[in-house]
Motif scaffolding. Structure first.
Motif, short mmCIF file in Angstrom:
data_model
loop_
_atom_site.label_atom_id
_atom_site.label_comp_id
_atom_site.label_asym_id
_atom_site.label_seq_id
_atom_site.Cartn_x
_atom_site.Cartn_y
_atom_site.Cartn_z
N UNK A 149 30.75 33.60 -71.18
CA UNK A 149 29.43 34.22 -71.27
C UNK A 149 28.92 34.64 -69.89
N UNK A 150 29.24 33.87 -68.87
CA UNK A 150 28.89 34.26 -67.51
C UNK A 150 29.59 35.56 -67.14
N UNK A 151 30.86 35.68 -67.54
CA UNK A 151 31.59 36.92 -67.31
C UNK A 151 30.94 38.10 -68.02
N UNK A 152 30.45 37.87 -69.23
CA UNK A 152 29.76 38.94 -69.96
C UNK A 152 28.52 39.40 -69.18
N UNK A 153 27.81 38.44 -68.62
CA UNK A 153 26.61 38.77 -67.83
C UNK A 153 26.98 39.64 -66.64
N UNK A 154 28.07 39.31 -65.98
CA UNK A 154 28.52 40.11 -64.83
C UNK A 154 28.93 41.52 -65.27
N UNK A 155 29.65 41.61 -66.38
CA UNK A 155 30.08 42.92 -66.86
C UNK A 155 28.88 43.76 -67.28
N UNK A 156 27.93 43.16 -67.98
CA UNK A 156 26.74 43.88 -68.39
C UNK A 156 25.91 44.35 -67.20
N UNK A 157 25.77 43.48 -66.20
CA UNK A 157 25.02 43.85 -65.00
C UNK A 157 25.70 44.99 -64.26
N UNK A 158 27.02 44.93 -64.17
CA UNK A 158 27.77 45.99 -63.50
C UNK A 158 27.63 47.31 -64.24
N UNK A 159 27.63 47.23 -65.56
CA UNK A 159 27.48 48.42 -66.40
C UNK A 159 26.13 49.09 -66.14
N UNK A 160 25.07 48.30 -66.13
CA UNK A 160 23.73 48.83 -65.91
C UNK A 160 23.62 49.46 -64.53
N UNK A 161 24.19 48.82 -63.53
CA UNK A 161 24.14 49.38 -62.18
C UNK A 161 24.90 50.70 -62.11
N UNK A 162 26.05 50.78 -62.79
CA UNK A 162 26.89 51.97 -62.70
C UNK A 162 26.32 53.15 -63.47
N UNK A 163 25.81 52.91 -64.68
CA UNK A 163 25.34 54.00 -65.52
C UNK A 163 23.83 54.18 -65.51
N UNK A 164 23.09 53.11 -65.27
CA UNK A 164 21.64 53.19 -65.28
C UNK A 164 21.05 53.37 -63.91
N UNK A 165 21.85 53.04 -62.89
CA UNK A 165 21.37 53.12 -61.50
C UNK A 165 20.03 52.39 -61.34
N UNK A 166 19.99 51.21 -61.92
CA UNK A 166 18.80 50.38 -61.82
C UNK A 166 19.21 48.93 -61.71
N UNK A 167 18.28 48.10 -61.30
CA UNK A 167 18.59 46.69 -61.10
C UNK A 167 18.78 45.99 -62.44
N UNK A 168 19.88 45.25 -62.61
CA UNK A 168 20.07 44.50 -63.85
C UNK A 168 19.15 43.29 -63.91
N UNK A 169 18.71 42.99 -65.12
CA UNK A 169 17.88 41.81 -65.38
C UNK A 169 18.48 41.14 -66.61
N UNK A 170 19.24 40.09 -66.39
CA UNK A 170 20.05 39.48 -67.44
C UNK A 170 19.25 38.43 -68.20
N UNK A 171 19.38 38.47 -69.52
CA UNK A 171 18.81 37.43 -70.38
C UNK A 171 19.89 36.88 -71.29
#
Length: 322
Positions: A149-171
């Motif tokens: 699940x920690x890995x999922x958080x990292x992947x999701x945060x990386x995705x948001x940074x790459x495509x959203x160009x915004x700061x990830x906020x993980x929940x």
């Protein structure tokens, strides 16, 4: 040029949807080449010639209800295997398939490899595209220990940074935001994410925060994510149907359905760009899935995520992998 490898045989409606979708995409994008991997069947009518459309006939198809067994990895002439091989051989920038999710994940790991040892690939679905908000995982992994699940958080945060160009906020999706709630796995994942330098972690998220609130990366195991996604889509379709049968103005629902929904999910964590569309996709959904694939290929999403994972703040690896 963006080269798309399209597995035509996974959808419930047959390969015609893939062919029609490919032709439509080529009419919209002059810098796209599509190779369609299909299995010849008696009533199949192939599309007319197009200089940027290529057809590859395969004599094997991985059906939607097949289990993941060792023989799957030896079926090198299946449409799914061939399309993923094109990605591994750098003759395609992205693969789009409507087929068997488990087979896709297993073959992607086998053929492409993972971005980092002990990092499990996950399916990400955009809940909103502007501002970007995503849910991870959607079914690539069902039994998930805290490190996964920690890995999922990292992947999701990386995705948001790459495509959203915004700061990830993980929940972390949970039955409540109170510290006393949740399973042993959820509580341990919360501890690991809270002590990590990256990604930015904002604590537990309840189901009401899927579509609004500060958190833009919602993490859960694949069983929960798949159920949440399909329940949400089912509710949307139900409401659309009810509004269409009444005289009530449904323009808001139609706008959300057409403009905000991404068609399909993105598999992240492997060395390549992959889009998994719904097996029941119709023509608009097929076109949307290919468009999604083109978007992530243009962004070179896989490389962007790998670079972010390699440059995350140090000091958390040994802790999260316990």
């Amino acid at each position: 040029m963006i080269r798309v490898a399209l597995d035509a045989m996974g959808g419930d409606l047959g390969p015609r949807i893939a062919f029609d979708g490919a032709v439509e995409i080529l009419s919209r994008h002059q810098d796209v080449i599509i190779t369609v991997y299909y299995s010849p069947i008696s009533d199949l009518v192939l599309p007319s010639y197009h200089e940027r459309l290529f057809l590859v006939a395969c004599d094997d198809v991985v059906s939607g209800d097949e289990e993941i067994v060792l023989s799957l990895f030896r079926r090198r002439n299946s449409t799914l295997y061939q399309s993923l091989s094109a990605l591994s051989q750098n003759t395609a920038e992205v693969v789009v398939t409507l087929g068997n999710t488990g087979a896709m994940v297993a073959l992607a790991r086998h053929i492409l490899g993972v971005l980092r040892p002990k990092l499990y690939p996950a399916l990400i679905r955009e809940l909103y595209s502007n501002p970007l908000r995503c849910l991870v995982d959607l079914g690539a992994n069902v039994h998930c220990p805290p490190s996964m699940l920690v890995g999922f958080a990292e992947l999701g945060a990386s995705y948001v940074e790459a495509l959203g160009r915004e700061a990830p906020k993980v929940g972390l999706l949970n039955v409540g935001v109170e510290s006393t709630k949740g399973s042993v796995v959820i509580k341990e994942t919360d501890r690991l994410l809270s002590s990590a330098l990256w990604p930015p972690y904002y604590g537990y998220a309840e189901g009401t925060e899927l579509f609004e609130g500060d958190k833009n990366v919602i993490v859960c195991d694949g069983m929960v994510g798949n159920a949440v996604l399909k329940a949400s889509e089912g509710l949307l379709s139900f409401l659309m149907g009810r509004f269409k049968s009444s005289s009530t103005d449904n323009s808001l629902f139609e706008a959300f359905y057409q403009d905000e929904r991404r068609h399909g999910a993105c598999l992240v964590g492997v060395r390549g760009n992959l889009v998994k569309g719904h097996g029941c996709s119709d023509f608009p959904a097929m076109v949307g899935a290919i468009e999604y694939g083109i978007d992530i290929a243009r962004a070179d999403l896989c490389s962007a995520i790998e670079a972010r994972l390699c440059n995350k703040p140090s000091g958390q690896d040994s802790e999260e992998m316990k």
